[in-house]
Scaffold this active site. Structure first.
Site, PDB file in Angstrom:
ATOM      1  N   SER A   1     100.175   7.191-152.039  1.00  0.00           N
ATOM      2  CA  SER A   1     100.934   6.066-152.566  1.00  0.00           C
ATOM      3  C   SER A   1     102.195   5.834-151.763  1.00  0.00           C
ATOM      4  O   SER A   1     102.823   6.775-151.256  1.00  0.00           O
ATOM      5  CB  SER A   1     101.311   6.329-154.031  1.00  0.00           C
ATOM      6  OG  SER A   1     102.177   5.323-154.531  1.00  0.00           O
TER       7      SER A   1
ATOM      8  N   SER B   1      61.324 -15.515-125.693  1.00  0.00           N
ATOM      9  CA  SER B   1      62.375 -15.072-126.618  1.00  0.00           C
ATOM     10  C   SER B   1      61.775 -14.672-127.954  1.00  0.00           C
ATOM     11  O   SER B   1      62.279 -13.778-128.644  1.00  0.00           O
ATOM     12  CB  SER B   1      63.401 -16.195-126.831  1.00  0.00           C
ATOM     13  OG  SER B   1      64.026 -16.547-125.617  1.00  0.00           O
TER      14      SER B   1
ATOM     15  N   SER C   1      66.000 -18.050-133.037  1.00  0.00           N
ATOM     16  CA  SER C   1      65.054 -17.209-132.307  1.00  0.00           C
ATOM     17  C   SER C   1      65.758 -16.172-131.442  1.00  0.00           C
ATOM     18  O   SER C   1      65.123 -15.244-130.940  1.00  0.00           O
ATOM     19  CB  SER C   1      64.175 -18.080-131.395  1.00  0.00           C
ATOM     20  OG  SER C   1      64.990 -18.745-130.435  1.00  0.00           O
ATOM     21  N   GLY C   2      67.070 -16.369-131.253  1.00  0.00           N
ATOM     22  CA  GLY C   2      67.809 -15.497-130.345  1.00  0.00           C
ATOM     23  C   GLY C   2      67.581 -15.834-128.889  1.00  0.00           C
ATOM     24  O   GLY C   2      67.873 -15.014-127.999  1.00  0.00           O
TER      25      GLY C   2
ATOM     26  N   ASN D   1      63.769 -16.458-115.235  1.00  0.00           N
ATOM     27  CA  ASN D   1      62.544 -16.744-115.991  1.00  0.00           C
ATOM     28  C   ASN D   1      61.289 -16.233-115.292  1.00  0.00           C
ATOM     29  O   ASN D   1      60.444 -15.564-115.910  1.00  0.00           O
ATOM     30  CB  ASN D   1      62.403 -18.255-116.223  1.00  0.00           C
ATOM     31  CG  ASN D   1      63.560 -18.841-116.996  1.00  0.00           C
ATOM     32  OD1 ASN D   1      64.584 -19.175-116.403  1.00  0.00           O
ATOM     33  ND2 ASN D   1      63.423 -18.965-118.308  1.00  0.00           N
ATOM     34  N   ASP D   2      61.167 -16.538-114.008  1.00  0.00           N
ATOM     35  CA  ASP D   2      59.928 -16.234-113.293  1.00  0.00           C
ATOM     36  C   ASP D   2      59.745 -14.759-113.012  1.00  0.00           C
ATOM     37  O   ASP D   2      58.609 -14.292-112.853  1.00  0.00           O
ATOM     38  CB  ASP D   2      59.899 -17.004-111.957  1.00  0.00           C
ATOM     39  CG  ASP D   2      59.856 -18.514-112.162  1.00  0.00           C
ATOM     40  OD1 ASP D   2      59.460 -18.940-113.264  1.00  0.00           O
ATOM     41  OD2 ASP D   2      60.229 -19.243-111.228  1.00  0.00           O
TER      42      ASP D   2
ATOM     43  N   HIS E   1      76.959   9.499-170.882  1.00  0.00           N
ATOM     44  CA  HIS E   1      77.720   8.379-171.462  1.00  0.00           C
ATOM     45  C   HIS E   1      79.234   8.615-171.322  1.00  0.00           C
ATOM     46  O   HIS E   1      80.031   8.101-172.107  1.00  0.00           O
ATOM     47  CB  HIS E   1      77.372   8.181-172.949  1.00  0.00           C
ATOM     48  CG  HIS E   1      75.920   7.981-173.202  1.00  0.00           C
ATOM     49  ND1 HIS E   1      75.319   6.738-173.179  1.00  0.00           N
ATOM     50  CD2 HIS E   1      74.931   8.877-173.473  1.00  0.00           C
ATOM     51  CE1 HIS E   1      74.026   6.864-173.443  1.00  0.00           C
ATOM     52  NE2 HIS E   1      73.761   8.157-173.608  1.00  0.00           N
TER      53      HIS E   1
ATOM     54  N   ASN F   1      95.048  10.643-153.263  1.00  0.00           N
ATOM     55  CA  ASN F   1      93.899   9.853-153.722  1.00  0.00           C
ATOM     56  C   ASN F   1      92.623  10.252-152.982  1.00  0.00           C
ATOM     57  O   ASN F   1      92.685  10.747-151.850  1.00  0.00           O
ATOM     58  CB  ASN F   1      94.163   8.356-153.493  1.00  0.00           C
ATOM     59  CG  ASN F   1      95.311   7.846-154.341  1.00  0.00           C
ATOM     60  OD1 ASN F   1      95.563   8.364-155.428  1.00  0.00           O
ATOM     61  ND2 ASN F   1      96.023   6.846-153.847  1.00  0.00           N
TER      62      ASN F   1
ATOM     63  N   LYS G   1     101.459  11.864-154.664  1.00  0.00           N
ATOM     64  CA  LYS G   1     100.153  11.402-155.141  1.00  0.00           C
ATOM     65  C   LYS G   1      99.103  11.528-154.042  1.00  0.00           C
ATOM     66  O   LYS G   1      99.343  11.133-152.908  1.00  0.00           O
ATOM     67  CB  LYS G   1     100.236   9.955-155.607  1.00  0.00           C
ATOM     68  CG  LYS G   1      99.043   9.479-156.426  1.00  0.00           C
ATOM     69  CD  LYS G   1      99.326   8.096-157.033  1.00  0.00           C
ATOM     70  CE  LYS G   1      98.274   7.723-158.050  1.00  0.00           C
ATOM     71  NZ  LYS G   1      96.971   7.466-157.434  1.00  0.00           N
TER      72      LYS G   1
ATOM     73  N   GLU H   1      86.522   6.650-151.517  1.00  0.00           N
ATOM     74  CA  GLU H   1      86.699   5.216-151.708  1.00  0.00           C
ATOM     75  C   GLU H   1      86.162   4.431-150.511  1.00  0.00           C
ATOM     76  O   GLU H   1      85.612   3.326-150.677  1.00  0.00           O
ATOM     77  CB  GLU H   1      88.178   4.905-151.936  1.00  0.00           C
ATOM     78  CG  GLU H   1      88.696   5.419-153.282  1.00  0.00           C
ATOM     79  CD  GLU H   1      90.208   5.380-153.394  1.00  0.00           C
ATOM     80  OE1 GLU H   1      90.859   4.865-152.452  1.00  0.00           O
ATOM     81  OE2 GLU H   1      90.744   5.859-154.401  1.00  0.00           O
TER      82      GLU H   1
END
Length: 469
Positions: free
Chosen positions: A318, A140, A99-100, A131-132, A188, A326, A324, A331
């Site tokens: 690389s 909650s 319920s958290g 609380n009060d 394709h 990339n 190289k 990614e």
């Protein structure tokens, strides 16, 4: 007891709490009960808890349910939570009571002790009670789903949508820039009829635009707040005007429009709105993944790939191959998609598993949604700025490839028929010649006719044919 600790108590008795902590006994119990992931709620959710507690205190003050001076102190303390001044005071693990409740009491205790301090009292004295006073008219079971919706909708409005708009605009710029670049289409992963590079980017831009619409459509249900339903949705111990009034104050504090839930029983027992909205995020992540994958393919090379677009040199690619480069940003976007798909599985499972009057997967639902929103927003922003904006077209490569494409034979169909066009295509492939060269050699078209018919640029546009053509 060490000077490093003070004693706080709850209904189960006394607990030692770090002396410099604003949290109290229930939070301390949760810290000790749930050493599971070492992962706590992020800034968005803590901010949302502060907004909910501030809105509740404002409503309770206006309704005369909490003394004005104490409500004022609660509001001031809640504002500090909203601004991030007490993020280190929220140590409860994500994996806690479903319920958290632990996180709700964490907020209640932090705001109670800080408000008491503002009020002139001593921390731990409960002059302003967790609380009060702080939790007055709340449970909650309605606070946490309210915070979930506030945090999630704020993330969508302030993070996801602006980032997607930025990405859409970047793609639109490239759509225009690449409009005159005619290249080989591919279906394709095989050569297909010519297409403009700008037309491909128009597809990407539209994917993001439609993603924005999908996200927009999910906001209506996220704007509903469970606050005011208390334990099971009946609103026990809550003033009839509290839910609507609190929603107004929450809207004011967040800058996002919220309203009382259509049905408080649904708002606490089910989280279909979270499931729906995260589904939209999953679709968006899939769109980003498709775009990133396509651009990785189009940039493949630089000598032995498609090499139709030139990718930015963001960093060396690389540790062993010099020179190289990339598609590292693309990614990263791909990986975000995989994480969001995993989060979606958790959200879908959690949203479907409520029992009777309460869904008990609230913390994991909130955490996964907010992570997905953050990842999509950040990935979209970086994708636009560090990759899309810096892309260039290799115009010479595109022109050369499209001239060599066997799919140019498609343009011959209306003129010499499918069978003869197929014959031309096969012979061109076998002899390493172009479609234009072979159709002229075979005498099916003159050079002038071939130039007119086999025109890659014209093939990128719809041509109206009649029976006489």
């Amino acid at each position: 007891m060490s000077d490093d600790y003070r004693t706080e108590e709850d209904s189960l008795g006394e607990m030692q709490v770090p002396a410099d902590a604003y949290w109290g006994a229930q939070t301390q119990r949760a810290v000790e009960n749930f050493p599971i992931s070492n992962e706590t709620f992020d800034r968005r959710f803590i901010r949302a808890l502060g907004i909910v507690k501030k809105g509740a205190a404002q409503a309770n003050r206006e309704l005369g349910l909490v003394p004005e001076d104490k409500a004022d102190a609660i509001i001031e303390a809640a504002e500090e939570v909203i601004e991030g001044e007490h993020d280190d005071q929220f140590p409860v693990d994500i994996f806690q009571t479903g319920s958290g409740t632990s996180s709700n009491m964490n907020a209640n205790e932090v705001i109670s002790n800080r408000a008491t301090e503002i009020y002139g009292g001593e921390i731990g004295s409960r002059e302003i009670h967790p609380n009060d006073h702080v939790n007055y008219g709340q449970s909650s079971n309605d606070v946490i789903p309210t915070a979930m919706h506030v945090a999630s909708l704020e993330a969508v409005v302030n993070d996801v949508e602006p980032a997607l708009e930025k990405l859409r605009d970047a793609l639109a710029d490239k759509e225009e820039e690449f409009h005159d670049v005619v290249k080989t289409g591919r279906t394709h992963l095989q050569d297909a009829t010519p297409i403009r590079l700008g037309q491909e980017f128009s597809g990407y831009r539209t994917q993001v635009e439609k993603g924005l619409v999908r996200v927009e459509n999910s906001k209506e249900h996220l704007s509903e707040l469970a606050l005011g339903g208390t334990a099971v949705g009946t609103g026990l111990n809550t003033h009839p005007d509290f839910p609507e009034l609190a929603a107004e104050y929450i809207s004011e504090a967040s800058g996002v429009e919220f309203r009382e839930a259509d049905n408080h029983f649904e708002a606490e027992a089910a989280h279909d709105a979270m499931n729906e909205a995260h589904g939209a995020l999953r679709v968006v992540a899939g769109s980003l993944n498709k775009i990133a994958n396509d651009l990785r393919l189009l940039a493949s090379g630089p000598r032995n790939g498609l090499n139709e677009v030139v990718q930015p040199e963001n960093q060396p690619g690389s540790s062993i191959m010099p020179g190289k480069i990339n598609p590292v940003v693309a990614e990263a976007v791909n990986q975000v998609h995989k994480q969001v798909v995993g989060n979606d599985a958790a959200v879908a499972a959690g949203a479907a598993e409520g029992q009777i009057d309460l869904n008990l997967y609230k913390p994991v639902l909130a955490n996964n949604f907010l992570q997905s929103a953050r990842l999509i927003a950040n990935a979209s922003d970086v994708f636009a700025e560090k990759f899309i904006d810096k892309l260039e077209a290799d115009r010479e490569e595109c022109e050369e490839q499209v001239e060599q494409s066997m799919a140019l034979a498609t343009a011959l169909n209306p003129t010499i028929g499918y069978d003869k066009a197929s014959e031309v295509a096969k012979e061109a492939l076998k002899k390493g010649k172009t479609i234009r060269e072979v159709v002229v050699e075979k005498g099916y078209l003159t050079e002038e006719e071939a130039d007119e018919v086999v025109d890659p640029e014209k093939m990128t546009e719809r041509v109206i044919l009649t029976g006489d053509d």
